[in-house]
Design a protein around this motif. Structure first.
Motif, PDB file in Angstrom:
ATOM      1  N   VAL A 184       0.840  -1.202   0.000  1.00 22.66           N
ATOM      2  CA  VAL A 184       0.000   0.000   0.000  1.00 22.66           C
ATOM      3  C   VAL A 184       0.875   1.253   0.000  1.00 22.66           C
ATOM      4  O   VAL A 184       0.641   2.195  -0.749  1.00 22.66           O
ATOM      5  N   ARG A 185       1.923   1.231   0.811  1.00 20.60           N
ATOM      6  CA  ARG A 185       2.834   2.386   0.852  1.00 20.60           C
ATOM      7  C   ARG A 185       3.546   2.568  -0.488  1.00 20.60           C
ATOM      8  O   ARG A 185       3.748   3.690  -0.944  1.00 20.60           O
ATOM      9  N   GLY A 186       3.922   1.478  -1.129  1.00 21.29           N
ATOM     10  CA  GLY A 186       4.559   1.558  -2.451  1.00 21.29           C
ATOM     11  C   GLY A 186       3.616   2.145  -3.483  1.00 21.29           C
ATOM     12  O   GLY A 186       4.012   2.971  -4.316  1.00 21.29           O
ATOM     13  N   SER A 187       2.358   1.735  -3.432  1.00 16.66           N
ATOM     14  CA  SER A 187       1.356   2.296  -4.349  1.00 16.66           C
ATOM     15  C   SER A 187       1.145   3.783  -4.092  1.00 16.66           C
ATOM     16  O   SER A 187       1.024   4.576  -5.025  1.00 16.66           O
ATOM     17  N   LEU A 188       1.110   4.138  -2.819  1.00 13.83           N
ATOM     18  CA  LEU A 188       0.947   5.539  -2.447  1.00 13.83           C
ATOM     19  C   LEU A 188       2.129   6.364  -2.947  1.00 13.83           C
ATOM     20  O   LEU A 188       1.944   7.450  -3.498  1.00 13.83           O
ATOM     21  N   LEU A 189       3.332   5.830  -2.787  1.00 18.41           N
ATOM     22  CA  LEU A 189       4.523   6.531  -3.263  1.00 18.41           C
ATOM     23  C   LEU A 189       4.483   6.707  -4.778  1.00 18.41           C
ATOM     24  O   LEU A 189       4.801   7.773  -5.297  1.00 18.41           O
ATOM     25  N   GLY A 190       4.058   5.675  -5.485  1.00 21.97           N
ATOM     26  CA  GLY A 190       3.941   5.779  -6.938  1.00 21.97           C
ATOM     27  C   GLY A 190       2.930   6.834  -7.364  1.00 21.97           C
ATOM     28  O   GLY A 190       3.154   7.574  -8.322  1.00 21.97           O
ATOM     29  N   SER A 191       1.822   6.925  -6.628  1.00 24.14           N
ATOM     30  CA  SER A 191       0.810   7.925  -6.985  1.00 24.14           C
ATOM     31  C   SER A 191       1.275   9.345  -6.646  1.00 24.14           C
ATOM     32  O   SER A 191       0.816  10.303  -7.262  1.00 24.14           O
ATOM     33  N   CYS A 192       2.187   9.467  -5.703  1.00 33.39           N
ATOM     34  CA  CYS A 192       2.735  10.791  -5.374  1.00 33.39           C
ATOM     35  C   CYS A 192       3.443  11.403  -6.574  1.00 33.39           C
ATOM     36  O   CYS A 192       3.466  12.619  -6.730  1.00 33.39           O
ATOM     37  N   ARG A 193       4.021  10.558  -7.414  1.00 29.14           N
ATOM     38  CA  ARG A 193       4.706  11.078  -8.605  1.00 29.14           C
ATOM     39  C   ARG A 193       3.711  11.760  -9.536  1.00 29.14           C
ATOM     40  O   ARG A 193       3.967  12.848 -10.039  1.00 29.14           O
ATOM     41  N   PHE A 194       2.571  11.119  -9.749  1.00 28.58           N
ATOM     42  CA  PHE A 194       1.580  11.684 -10.668  1.00 28.58           C
ATOM     43  C   PHE A 194       0.910  12.921 -10.092  1.00 28.58           C
ATOM     44  O   PHE A 194       0.502  13.810 -10.833  1.00 28.58           O
ATOM     45  N   GLN A 195       0.808  12.979  -8.763  1.00 26.01           N
ATOM     46  CA  GLN A 195       0.223  14.146  -8.111  1.00 26.01           C
ATOM     47  C   GLN A 195       1.279  15.214  -7.794  1.00 26.01           C
ATOM     48  O   GLN A 195       0.942  16.304  -7.369  1.00 26.01           O
TER      49      GLN A 195
END
Length: 111
Positions: free
Chosen positions: A9-20
């Motif tokens: 979940v944290r990895g997914s969140l980190l990945g979405s931080c790039r797009f945001q």
């Protein structure tokens, strides 16, 4: 009741931080993620991508250096445990040490 987020979940969140382009959340997330999975190179790449997306090149370069240091540590650990790099896949006319450096993705040292 607070739920502790796992590494996926944290990895997914980190990945979405790039797009945001959310640097603050990416840094907070990555600190915990690096503790959970200190040798997972992809997490370091994700944080470097966030810095690059935000044009924070000083932070990107700092993260890039940490990533290379981690790769060097991992490749040394693999060799200590018996891994023998398959240098025959490198088709260039180089000495064995240089072929090994290429296979293990080690950065070239500047003298």
């Amino acid at each position: 009741m607070r739920i502790e987020l796992g590494p996926r979940v944290r990895g997914s969140l980190l990945g979405s931080c790039r797009f945001q382009c959310n640097v603050e959340l990416a840094e907070r997330t990555s600190k915990r993620l690096f503790k959970l999975e200190p040798t997972k190179v992809g997490n370091y790449v994700l944080l470097a991508d966030v810095y690059a997306e935000a044009n924070m090149w000083d932070e990107f370069n700092q993260q890039f250096k940490e990533l290379h240091a981690l790769l060097l540590t991992l490749s040394n650990d693999m060799k200590e445990k018996g891994y023998v790099p398959q240098t025959k896949v490198v088709l260039y006319d180089l000495d064995e040490k240089e072929k090994e450096r290429i296979v293990l993705a080690r950065p070239q040292r500047k003298n």
